[in-house]
Every structure is written in structure tokens, then in C-alpha cells.
Design a protein around this motif. Structure first.
Motif, PDB file in Angstrom:
ATOM      1  N   LEU A 298       0.849  -1.186   0.000  1.00  0.00           N
ATOM      2  CA  LEU A 298       0.000   0.000   0.000  1.00  0.00           C
ATOM      3  C   LEU A 298       0.884   1.235   0.000  1.00  0.00           C
ATOM      4  O   LEU A 298       1.815   1.330   0.809  1.00  0.00           O
ATOM      5  N   THR A 299       0.616   2.179  -0.907  1.00  0.00           N
ATOM      6  CA  THR A 299       1.427   3.389  -1.038  1.00  0.00           C
ATOM      7  C   THR A 299       0.554   4.634  -0.963  1.00  0.00           C
ATOM      8  O   THR A 299      -0.532   4.681  -1.559  1.00  0.00           O
ATOM      9  N   TYR A 300       1.038   5.636  -0.235  1.00  0.00           N
ATOM     10  CA  TYR A 300       0.447   6.974  -0.282  1.00  0.00           C
ATOM     11  C   TYR A 300       1.412   7.871  -1.046  1.00  0.00           C
ATOM     12  O   TYR A 300       2.610   7.928  -0.733  1.00  0.00           O
ATOM     13  N   ASP A 301       0.898   8.574  -2.056  1.00  0.00           N
ATOM     14  CA  ASP A 301       1.696   9.457  -2.904  1.00  0.00           C
ATOM     15  C   ASP A 301       1.115  10.862  -2.814  1.00  0.00           C
ATOM     16  O   ASP A 301      -0.073  11.063  -3.096  1.00  0.00           O
ATOM     17  N   ASP A 302       1.956  11.830  -2.421  1.00  0.00           N
ATOM     18  CA  ASP A 302       1.430  13.183  -2.213  1.00  0.00           C
ATOM     19  C   ASP A 302       1.413  14.033  -3.481  1.00  0.00           C
ATOM     20  O   ASP A 302       0.984  15.187  -3.445  1.00  0.00           O
ATOM     21  N   ASN A 303       1.840  13.454  -4.624  1.00  0.00           N
ATOM     22  CA  ASN A 303       1.823  14.216  -5.871  1.00  0.00           C
ATOM     23  C   ASN A 303       1.756  13.248  -7.062  1.00  0.00           C
ATOM     24  O   ASN A 303       2.699  13.132  -7.838  1.00  0.00           O
ATOM     25  N   VAL A 304       0.628  12.553  -7.217  1.00  0.00           N
ATOM     26  CA  VAL A 304       0.507  11.595  -8.318  1.00  0.00           C
ATOM     27  C   VAL A 304       0.469  12.292  -9.668  1.00  0.00           C
ATOM     28  O   VAL A 304       0.766  11.683 -10.702  1.00  0.00           O
ATOM     29  N   SER A 305       0.105  13.561  -9.694  1.00  0.00           N
ATOM     30  CA  SER A 305       0.080  14.316 -10.949  1.00  0.00           C
ATOM     31  C   SER A 305       1.467  14.798 -11.354  1.00  0.00           C
ATOM     32  O   SER A 305       1.639  15.294 -12.472  1.00  0.00           O
ATOM     33  N   ARG A 306       2.440  14.672 -10.466  1.00  0.00           N
ATOM     34  CA  ARG A 306       3.810  15.158 -10.715  1.00  0.00           C
ATOM     35  C   ARG A 306       3.785  16.626 -11.154  1.00  0.00           C
ATOM     36  O   ARG A 306       4.521  17.067 -12.036  1.00  0.00           O
ATOM     37  N   ALA A 307       2.917  17.383 -10.484  1.00  0.00           N
ATOM     38  CA  ALA A 307       2.720  18.785 -10.836  1.00  0.00           C
ATOM     39  C   ALA A 307       3.840  19.653 -10.284  1.00  0.00           C
ATOM     40  O   ALA A 307       4.323  19.447  -9.165  1.00  0.00           O
ATOM     41  N   ARG A 308       4.243  20.667 -11.046  1.00  0.00           N
ATOM     42  CA  ARG A 308       5.260  21.621 -10.616  1.00  0.00           C
ATOM     43  C   ARG A 308       4.644  22.763  -9.814  1.00  0.00           C
ATOM     44  O   ARG A 308       5.312  23.378  -8.984  1.00  0.00           O
ATOM     45  N   ASP A 309       3.388  23.050 -10.064  1.00  0.00           N
ATOM     46  CA  ASP A 309       2.671  24.109  -9.342  1.00  0.00           C
ATOM     47  C   ASP A 309       1.888  23.468  -8.200  1.00  0.00           C
ATOM     48  O   ASP A 309       1.155  22.498  -8.397  1.00  0.00           O
ATOM     49  N   SER A 310       2.011  24.026  -7.012  1.00  0.00           N
ATOM     50  CA  SER A 310       1.389  23.423  -5.828  1.00  0.00           C
ATOM     51  C   SER A 310      -0.127  23.306  -5.958  1.00  0.00           C
ATOM     52  O   SER A 310      -0.743  22.391  -5.397  1.00  0.00           O
TER      53      SER A 310
ATOM     54  N   TYR B 172       9.269  19.770  -9.801  1.00  0.00           N
ATOM     55  CA  TYR B 172       8.209  19.065  -9.089  1.00  0.00           C
ATOM     56  C   TYR B 172       8.872  18.182  -8.048  1.00  0.00           C
ATOM     57  O   TYR B 172       9.958  17.645  -8.248  1.00  0.00           O
ATOM     58  N   VAL B 173       8.232  18.083  -6.892  1.00  0.00           N
ATOM     59  CA  VAL B 173       8.704  17.225  -5.808  1.00  0.00           C
ATOM     60  C   VAL B 173       7.557  16.303  -5.411  1.00  0.00           C
ATOM     61  O   VAL B 173       6.385  16.659  -5.508  1.00  0.00           O
ATOM     62  N   ALA B 174       7.915  15.103  -4.985  1.00  0.00           N
ATOM     63  CA  ALA B 174       6.896  14.128  -4.590  1.00  0.00           C
ATOM     64  C   ALA B 174       7.479  13.204  -3.541  1.00  0.00           C
ATOM     65  O   ALA B 174       8.687  12.900  -3.556  1.00  0.00           O
ATOM     66  N   SER B 175       6.644  12.755  -2.622  1.00  0.00           N
ATOM     67  CA  SER B 175       7.027  11.773  -1.613  1.00  0.00           C
ATOM     68  C   SER B 175       6.053  10.604  -1.668  1.00  0.00           C
ATOM     69  O   SER B 175       4.842  10.798  -1.845  1.00  0.00           O
ATOM     70  N   GLN B 176       6.604   9.409  -1.494  1.00  0.00           N
ATOM     71  CA  GLN B 176       5.801   8.201  -1.439  1.00  0.00           C
ATOM     72  C   GLN B 176       6.136   7.447  -0.158  1.00  0.00           C
ATOM     73  O   GLN B 176       7.311   7.248   0.161  1.00  0.00           O
ATOM     74  N   PHE B 177       5.107   7.031   0.554  1.00  0.00           N
ATOM     75  CA  PHE B 177       5.263   6.250   1.782  1.00  0.00           C
ATOM     76  C   PHE B 177       4.611   4.894   1.545  1.00  0.00           C
ATOM     77  O   PHE B 177       3.431   4.827   1.187  1.00  0.00           O
ATOM     78  N   THR B 178       5.374   3.828   1.753  1.00  0.00           N
ATOM     79  CA  THR B 178       4.908   2.497   1.382  1.00  0.00           C
ATOM     80  C   THR B 178       5.088   1.509   2.515  1.00  0.00           C
ATOM     81  O   THR B 178       6.101   1.527   3.224  1.00  0.00           O
ATOM     82  N   ILE B 179       4.106   0.646   2.687  1.00  0.00           N
ATOM     83  CA  ILE B 179       4.224  -0.517   3.546  1.00  0.00           C
ATOM     84  C   ILE B 179       3.893  -1.725   2.682  1.00  0.00           C
ATOM     85  O   ILE B 179       2.928  -1.702   1.918  1.00  0.00           O
ATOM     86  N   ALA B 180       4.728  -2.768   2.765  1.00  0.00           N
ATOM     87  CA  ALA B 180       4.576  -3.885   1.846  1.00  0.00           C
ATOM     88  C   ALA B 180       4.901  -5.199   2.554  1.00  0.00           C
ATOM     89  O   ALA B 180       5.671  -5.232   3.523  1.00  0.00           O
ATOM     90  N   TYR B 181       4.332  -6.271   2.017  1.00  0.00           N
ATOM     91  CA  TYR B 181       4.571  -7.601   2.567  1.00  0.00           C
ATOM     92  C   TYR B 181       4.902  -8.553   1.422  1.00  0.00           C
ATOM     93  O   TYR B 181       4.295  -8.498   0.352  1.00  0.00           O
ATOM     94  N   GLN B 182       5.892  -9.405   1.668  1.00  0.00           N
ATOM     95  CA  GLN B 182       6.268 -10.436   0.709  1.00  0.00           C
ATOM     96  C   GLN B 182       6.238 -11.802   1.371  1.00  0.00           C
ATOM     97  O   GLN B 182       6.721 -11.965   2.494  1.00  0.00           O
TER      98      GLN B 182
END
Length: 338
Positions: A81-93, A325-335
Motif C-alpha cells: 500500500l502506497t500513499y503518494d502526495d503528488n501523483v500528478s507530478r505537478a510543478r505548481d502546488s 516538481y517534488v513528490a514523496s511516497q510512503f509504502t508498507i509492503a509484505y512479501q
């Protein structure tokens, strides 16, 4: 970059002729190159350690029934599961859109020894990724990754060298993004201590898509550091630089039009005023994470990935900006490995 990308990254396997104890340590450490980019992939086979005879007296090289039943399948089932704070990869906030995605994949590794110093690694994978809000970013994917690997000595500190090629097809909900991609490159993996490994990778990457906006080319260099803890988990960090094409989405401005090679009205973000445009950029990515073992075959991983992308060209009119553009992704994963 989405969760599905790191699901399909092949993990580093021990090189040819590595001693058995070192291989066992490395199988735990080397699941993280690029962070979760590799965690969700199966453990590769250990180096050859055949005895003169098997436990049941059968000739060396002919596995006994018990041995065959204990051999790993080199198969993994992965979910994250991932949360992405900028999936549009936008340069303008004002154009930045956030979303969550859930991804899963199945991976199968085949390891073929070629003498004492060479081996071939093949990793086949298939999976899907679904987004909660911007559902047309969702996709199914499948592909194949192959490596030709060389290790000239069985000494612990001997590096492993590899060349690789990778092909992947993507079927997006967004019609503009559907297509395929490939990568070719080289890898060097160097143990520093019995707990620390450094890996360097260079690659050429190209993507083909129905829309020219998403048909991109770039060259990349990456360095990864893995640290194996006494308790069996490990920390990892990576830094990557890319030079080439990237895509940003948002409302059209004079700045974006001036740096764009090509643009198109986007079909994924449910907004008529959103366009996607491709431009050449300096791209920096960093990943930090921790993997914790769960039982004998499971791994739980937590990671943060940060992207900073700046156009190589500045708009040529007075007062123009050159915002990244800046973006952060936070992920938790299981294998789960078999």
C-alpha cells in the motif's frame, strides 16, 4: 514512481562461487536494492554447494527426494500500500493531487549456472496496481528481467558484475499511457563487510506509449547501500540520478508550454483543465527504508521515496520561473516467499 515499479525489480542474488555461509547472509540482505524496489521479489537460489554424494547415497548432482521437497520454488507473492502526495507530478502546488494505491504481483526467478564464474538470472513477473481516487492511473503489467552475471573469485570481498535487460508491458486505465518499456544496463555489487553491501547501477531506459507525451527516454545512475542488522532485519538507502524525459500534469501555463516538447489533454485526473506535458529534466530520487522478517518466509517493509525533478531548460521570457516538481511516497509492503 508507483508501487508496481518496485514490485517488479529483481533482487540481487549471490554471485557465482560465493561460499555457502556468505550466500545465506546475502540472501537476507539483498532484498532491498532501491528500497522496496526489490523487497517484493523472490529470493534467488543459493550458490552451488553439491556434496560428493547425497544423504541417501545417490550420486552428487542427483537430488534426493527429501532435498527436492525442501528446495525453494523461487516464487513470491507480494502486496503493498502506497500513499503518494503528488501523483500528478505537478510543478505548481495548486495542481498537486494525492492518492493511495494498492498493488500486488507474483514473481518467479530462474537461475542457470554457466560454469563456476557465470550465471544467468531470469525473473518473470505479473501484477496489478489500483488507485483509490484517480482510477485511470490503475494498470495491469507483466514482464521479464534477465541478467548475465560474473564473479571471478569465491573470496567474500570479490565483486559481482552483471549486465541486464528488462521488458515490461503496461495496460493502464488511461488510454494515453498504455504501452511498453525496456531497460538495459550494468551492475556492480561489492560487499564491504559481512553486514554492509554497496551496489552501483547504470541504465538506459525507454518507454513507448500510445501518446507521444508518455514516450520517454532517459539514462540513469544509482547507488544503493544495505545494512543487515544482528536481529535479522536490514536498513537500506539509495540515491539515483536520471537525465532525460519526464512528464508533469496540471493546468497549462506559459512556463510549462515553453519547456514542453509535446503536451496533451490528460485523461486520468477527471479534470478538463489538466494537461500532461513531456520535458527534459534533471531527476533525483532517494529511498530510505527498513525490512523486518516475519517468520521464515515473510518480510514486512516500510519505506519513503522522495523525487526532485527540475527542467533542464528555463523558459526564455522575462520573469519566468523554473520550478521543480517534488513528490514523496510512503509504502508498507509484505512479501511471502516459497
Amino acid at each position: 514512481m508507483s508501487l508496481a515499479f518496485w514490485i517488479t525489480r529483481p533482487e540481487r542474488s549471490p554471485g557465482p562461487r560465493r561460499d555457502e555461509r556468505a550466500c545465506q547472509r546475502r540472501s537476507q540482505v539483498l532484498r532491498s536494492h532501491g528500497g522496496l524496489l526489490a523487497l517484493l521479489l523472490p529470493i534467488s537460489a543459493m550458490a552451488d554447494t553439491a556434496l560428493a554424494t547425497n544423504a541417501d547415497g545417490s550420486p552428487a548432482g542427483a537430488a534426493s527426494q527429501d532435498q527436492r521437497s525442501l528446495e525453494p520454488l523461487n516464487l513470491a507473492i507480494n502486496a503493498g500500500l502506497t500513499y503518494d502526495d503528488n501523483v500528478s507530478r505537478a510543478r505548481d502546488s495548486v495542481d498537486k493531487l494525492s492518492d493511495e494505491s494498492l498493488a500486488g504481483a507474483v514473481n518467479k526467478v530462474f537461475l542457470v549456472p554457466l560454469g563456476t564464474s557465470w550465471q544467468v538470472l531470469l525473473n518473470g513477473f505479473a501484477g496489478a496496481e489500483g488507485f483509490r481516487t484517480y482510477t485511470r492511473l490503475s494498470r495491469v503489467f507483466a514482464g521479464l528481467h534477465g541478467e548475465l552475471r560474473y564473479r571471478y573469485s569465491n573470496a567474500f570481498y570479490s565483486p559481482t558484475l552483471a549486465t541486464f535487460a528488462r521488458f515490461q508491458g503496461d495496460e493502464y486505465g488511461s488510454d494515453l499511457r498504455r504501452g511498453y518499456r525496456y531497460s538495459v544496463g550494468g551492475i556492480i555489487e561489492q560487499p564491504v563487510t559481512d553486514r554492509i553491501t554497496v551496489t552501483g547501477t547504470i541504465s538506459h531506459n525507454q518507454r513507448y506509449a500510445k501518446s507521444d507525451v508518455f514516450a520517454a527516454v532517459d539514462n540513469a545512475a544509482r547507488i544503493n547501500v544495505d545494512y543487515n542488522t544482528v536481529a535479522g532485519g536490514h536498513f537500506y538507502a539509495s540515491l539515483e540520478y536520471r537525465l532525460g524525459d519526464t512528464v508533469s500534469s496540471g493546468q497549462l501555463t506559459l512556463d510549462s508550454i515553453d519547456v514542453a516538447k509535446v503536451f496533451v489533454r490528460d485523461d486520468a485526473f477527471n479534470r478538463n483543465d489538466f494537461f500532461s506535458y513531456r520535458f527534459r529534466a534533471h531527476m533525483y530520487f532517494t529511498t530510505i527504508g527498513y525490512s523486518h522478517p516475519l517468520g521464515s518466509n515473510g518480510t514486512l517493509d516500510f519505506s519513503w521515496r522522495y523525487s526532485h525533478v527540475t527542467p533542464t531548460e528555463k523558459p526564455d521570457f522575462e520573469g519566468a520561473g523554473n520550478a521543480p516538481y517534488v513528490a514523496s511516497q510512503f509504502t508498507i509492503a509484505y512479501q511471502l516467499r516459497f
